[in-house]
Scaffold this active site. Sequence first.
Site, PDB file in Angstrom:
ATOM      1  N   SER A 170       0.802  -1.232   0.000  1.00 32.91           N
ATOM      2  CA  SER A 170       0.000   0.000   0.000  1.00 32.91           C
ATOM      3  C   SER A 170       0.830   1.275   0.000  1.00 32.91           C
ATOM      4  O   SER A 170       0.273   2.363  -0.177  1.00 32.91           O
ATOM      5  CB  SER A 170      -0.935  -0.009   1.211  1.00 32.91           C
ATOM      6  OG  SER A 170      -1.898  -1.034   1.084  1.00 32.91           O
ATOM      7  N   THR A 171       2.140   1.185   0.181  1.00 36.43           N
ATOM      8  CA  THR A 171       2.959   2.401   0.053  1.00 36.43           C
ATOM      9  C   THR A 171       2.935   2.909  -1.392  1.00 36.43           C
ATOM     10  O   THR A 171       3.331   4.055  -1.653  1.00 36.43           O
ATOM     11  CB  THR A 171       4.419   2.137   0.476  1.00 36.43           C
ATOM     12  OG1 THR A 171       4.999   1.159  -0.396  1.00 36.43           O
ATOM     13  CG2 THR A 171       4.493   1.634   1.909  1.00 36.43           C
TER      14      THR A 171
END
Length: 629
Positions: free
Chosen positions: A321-322
Amino acid sequence: MKKDRDQERQKVLTRRALILGAGQLGLVGALVGRLYYLQVVQADRYRVLADDNRISIRLLPPPRGEIVDRLGVPLAINEKNYRVVIVREQSGNVPVTLERLGRIIDLPEREVRRVLRDMRRKRAFVPITVRENLSWEEVSRVEVNAPDLPGISIEVGLTRFYPYATEAAHVLGYVAAVSESELTGDPLLELPDFRIGKNGIEKIHDQHLRGKAGTSQVEVNALGRVIRELSREEGQPGRRIELTLDMELQRFTMNRLGEESAAAVIMDVHNGDVLTLASTPGFDPNAFNRGLTPNEWEELISNERGPLTNKAIAGQYAPGSTFKMVVALAALEAGVISPSQRVFCPGHLELGDTRFHCWKKYGHGHMDMHDAIKHSCDVYFYEVSKRLGIARIAAMAERLGLGQTLGIDLPGERPGLIPTREWKQARMGKPWHQGETLIAGIGQGYILATPLQLAVMTARLANGGIAVKPHLTRHIPAQGGLQTVALPGSEGGFPALGIAQEHLRLVRTAMAAVTNDPNGGTAFRARITEAGMEMGGKTGTAQVRRITMAERLTGVRKNEDLPWRHRDHALFVAYAPVNAPRYCCAVIVEHGGGGSAVAAPIVRDLLIETQRRDPAHGRPLAAVPWEKG
């Protein structure tokens, strides 16, 4: 008639004598002429040749240049190396002498075999190194027992020493003996005890660190034995390399990562200075200098946590999710969704006959972009990615530094991977599927990134869209008439990426909410509470195994219940302070579990310490004392 014959015979003998005499005279004349030519005409030439045979010019290895951190703290230095040597003609019975020596100091059998092998290859008067890196106690024992050790003596040289050993090993690298493939014709490389950089900064700046050899003019006899030294000209020491690294912060980072298989990068978002580049577990570079034993080497290469790999630049991981900030910026620029437009998340998204799940089983409800980043909603980014397409996602990712080497001054940097339709067709011979775009939208699938790339991505988000590049070398001062070395990026600033400032502000605001908004911020528990030091960040949890539908129905197994190799990677990226970004940090903990629970607290502690060490916060950077051992 008899008288006539006698007269004729006499004439023949006289003629022969004259011819013989003339021949002898000619030979003597030629010999005299040759002697005159050699001793008078060619005298200068043969005088030089005689001196060349009598006088030998020998190279003196120069001291290797020091490596220091940004404050001058020594990271790689030269120490005295006490070594014991043996001369065969002085020893008499070499095996007996070595056996006596083995009672005084540790002398493995393999070293004894090596010494005896070298003895057969070299002349009797040439010293053979028996063992290096003797302690002072061992030197004392050898000297006390010298009368019983004929041919044995102690010599003093220089050896490379790394005061911080494992804490900076992946940055500094190490030195070792020159291999045959590395010989370039430089006579300095052929010296028996010469060392060159094999990895890290030691390798990248080997030419600067190596220095210039000195010379010793010695008189030798016909066998090559040194009679006396006629003159000596000392060489020029290697140049000093000043790094951007803050060793105190590097030590803090390594201690904070502990025994995990992990990596961390801390950067200045404006100038690209890398303050910390940590990879755990580490290794001791001093062992490579003295020579690894077979057991030590086997232990290093068989360790499943990869101590020899610099994970910060060579570890390639799904960013999880970064990566969602990349997708958000691409969507805003393409206009496929507005910041306020909402997407409903019921916990999954259907595409054809495939269901793509959100990490939150029953969904997040209606999400706009700010809330989707804050809550890390997968369904929102599935939908946005479907509208965007992989090409526009890939283009934004590359602008932010992903999918390419960044040119940091270390060997072994890997490029990661940002997939495209063309890449898949060329690599696998198969077409791209829309479902793969959805998976890419949450930083999984084929996408791979290094921790350094994630730090650079965060820096470019935080600094207003400037294409900052990372570097470790801060300065190479002028020395011995040489000019200061011009470093990459020193000639000017970095170019702008052309990303709209309002889009960057929106993403940064959402990242600040991730850590500081108690209403659903996924890393709120790991926030920085010190006023003025608050961080904005983004969690990431990257799966390393496929979760089957059967497992989803019966309950997904927790990370702690899985074998270490099957646990998720934990990631977190952040910048601080939120109101005036100066530093960024990226951390990955291999198979660590959730990013918010494992990686975020590490980043919090690292950014607090980084800001505390900033002079702007009233704590000037200070040098780090060290003690050998």
